[in-house]
Design a protein around this motif. Sequence first.
Motif, PDB file in Angstrom:
ATOM      1  N   PRO A   5       0.783  -1.228   0.000  1.00  0.00           N
ATOM      2  CA  PRO A   5       0.000   0.000   0.000  1.00  0.00           C
ATOM      3  C   PRO A   5       0.820   1.285   0.000  1.00  0.00           C
ATOM      4  CG  PRO A   5      -0.031  -1.000   2.174  1.00  0.00           C
ATOM      5  CD  PRO A   5       0.700  -1.949   1.267  1.00  0.00           C
ATOM      6  N   ARG A   6       2.093   1.227   0.466  1.00  0.00           N
ATOM      7  CA  ARG A   6       2.866   2.464   0.605  1.00  0.00           C
ATOM      8  C   ARG A   6       4.260   2.379   0.017  1.00  0.00           C
ATOM      9  NH1 ARG A   6       1.559   1.576   6.417  1.00  0.00           N
ATOM     10  NH2 ARG A   6       3.762   1.119   6.573  1.00  0.00           N
ATOM     11  N   THR A   7       4.521   1.407  -0.850  1.00  0.00           N
ATOM     12  CA  THR A   7       5.889   1.172  -1.312  1.00  0.00           C
ATOM     13  C   THR A   7       5.983   1.256  -2.827  1.00  0.00           C
ATOM     14  OG1 THR A   7       6.179  -0.324   0.554  1.00  0.00           O
ATOM     15  CG2 THR A   7       7.822  -0.428  -1.174  1.00  0.00           C
ATOM     16  N   LEU A   8       7.052   1.884  -3.299  1.00  0.00           N
ATOM     17  CA  LEU A   8       7.339   1.997  -4.722  1.00  0.00           C
ATOM     18  C   LEU A   8       8.723   1.408  -4.961  1.00  0.00           C
ATOM     19  CD1 LEU A   8       6.328   3.302  -7.413  1.00  0.00           C
ATOM     20  CD2 LEU A   8       7.746   5.255  -6.787  1.00  0.00           C
ATOM     21  N   LEU A   9       8.796   0.415  -5.850  1.00  0.00           N
ATOM     22  CA  LEU A   9      10.074  -0.215  -6.197  1.00  0.00           C
ATOM     23  C   LEU A   9      10.485   0.206  -7.595  1.00  0.00           C
ATOM     24  CD1 LEU A   9       9.628  -3.879  -4.961  1.00  0.00           C
ATOM     25  CD2 LEU A   9      11.205  -2.195  -4.077  1.00  0.00           C
ATOM     26  N   GLN A  10      11.724   0.663  -7.744  1.00  0.00           N
ATOM     27  CA  GLN A  10      12.264   1.047  -9.041  1.00  0.00           C
ATOM     28  C   GLN A  10      13.489   0.186  -9.306  1.00  0.00           C
ATOM     29  OE1 GLN A  10      13.117   5.143  -8.334  1.00  0.00           O
ATOM     30  NE2 GLN A  10      11.013   5.789  -8.729  1.00  0.00           N
ATOM     31  N   SER A  11      13.536  -0.400 -10.494  1.00  0.00           N
ATOM     32  CA  SER A  11      14.698  -1.221 -10.855  1.00  0.00           C
ATOM     33  C   SER A  11      15.238  -0.749 -12.202  1.00  0.00           C
ATOM     34  CB  SER A  11      14.316  -2.701 -10.900  1.00  0.00           C
ATOM     35  OG  SER A  11      13.323  -2.926 -11.862  1.00  0.00           O
ATOM     36  N   PRO A  19       5.566  10.271  12.699  1.00  0.00           N
ATOM     37  CA  PRO A  19       5.806  11.412  11.808  1.00  0.00           C
ATOM     38  C   PRO A  19       5.807  10.971  10.347  1.00  0.00           C
ATOM     39  CG  PRO A  19       7.820  10.780  12.946  1.00  0.00           C
ATOM     40  CD  PRO A  19       6.706   9.962  13.543  1.00  0.00           C
ATOM     41  N   ASP A  20       5.305  11.837   9.499  1.00  0.00           N
ATOM     42  CA  ASP A  20       5.190  11.511   8.080  1.00  0.00           C
ATOM     43  C   ASP A  20       6.544  11.707   7.405  1.00  0.00           C
ATOM     44  OD1 ASP A  20       4.052  10.815   5.677  1.00  0.00           O
ATOM     45  OD2 ASP A  20       3.412  12.846   5.212  1.00  0.00           O
ATOM     46  N   SER A  21       7.163  10.620   7.024  1.00  0.00           N
ATOM     47  CA  SER A  21       8.455  10.700   6.345  1.00  0.00           C
ATOM     48  C   SER A  21       8.552   9.570   5.327  1.00  0.00           C
ATOM     49  CB  SER A  21       9.604  10.600   7.354  1.00  0.00           C
ATOM     50  OG  SER A  21       9.589   9.343   7.977  1.00  0.00           O
ATOM     51  N   THR A  22       9.411   9.787   4.355  1.00  0.00           N
ATOM     52  CA  THR A  22       9.638   8.791   3.317  1.00  0.00           C
ATOM     53  C   THR A  22      10.970   8.107   3.571  1.00  0.00           C
ATOM     54  OG1 THR A  22       8.414  10.121   1.726  1.00  0.00           O
ATOM     55  CG2 THR A  22       9.864   8.434   0.843  1.00  0.00           C
TER      56      THR A  22
END
Length: 129
Positions: free
Chosen positions: A84-90, A114-117
């Motif tokens: 739901p909150r993850t983006l994978l780039q390859s 706290p809202d952080s990436t």
Amino acid sequence: MPRLSSASITAPRAGRVLVECCVSLVLLSGGSTLVLLLASTTAQVVDDARQRELVLGEQQRIASRVWWAPCLAAAGHRTRVFGPRTLLQSDVTVNGDVHALQLQALWQASGLGPDSTRRRRAGTAGWCE
């Protein structure tokens, strides 16, 4: 000898009942606040560890393809939403016989804190014979 009646026993205590009730309410609310803080912190730590473990497992699964069959890794860029909150780039690059894979995972920290990436990068390469 004076005789104590039930009215004289409870009379001195009548003013302290309200104070004792107020003190007990303050202690109860303070304890409840501490329990809520502990539960929230624990949930945030567990959620962050769980999300990190999912990212590490998925990165290892993707990288294992380059470890075991580097010749099958074709050059290109792929972005995929994982969870739901993850983006994978390859990114796969081919330089002669070396096939390299760069992975980057971006995920949002727990909604309880706290809202952080968060970001994690990994890379691997394989020699194609």
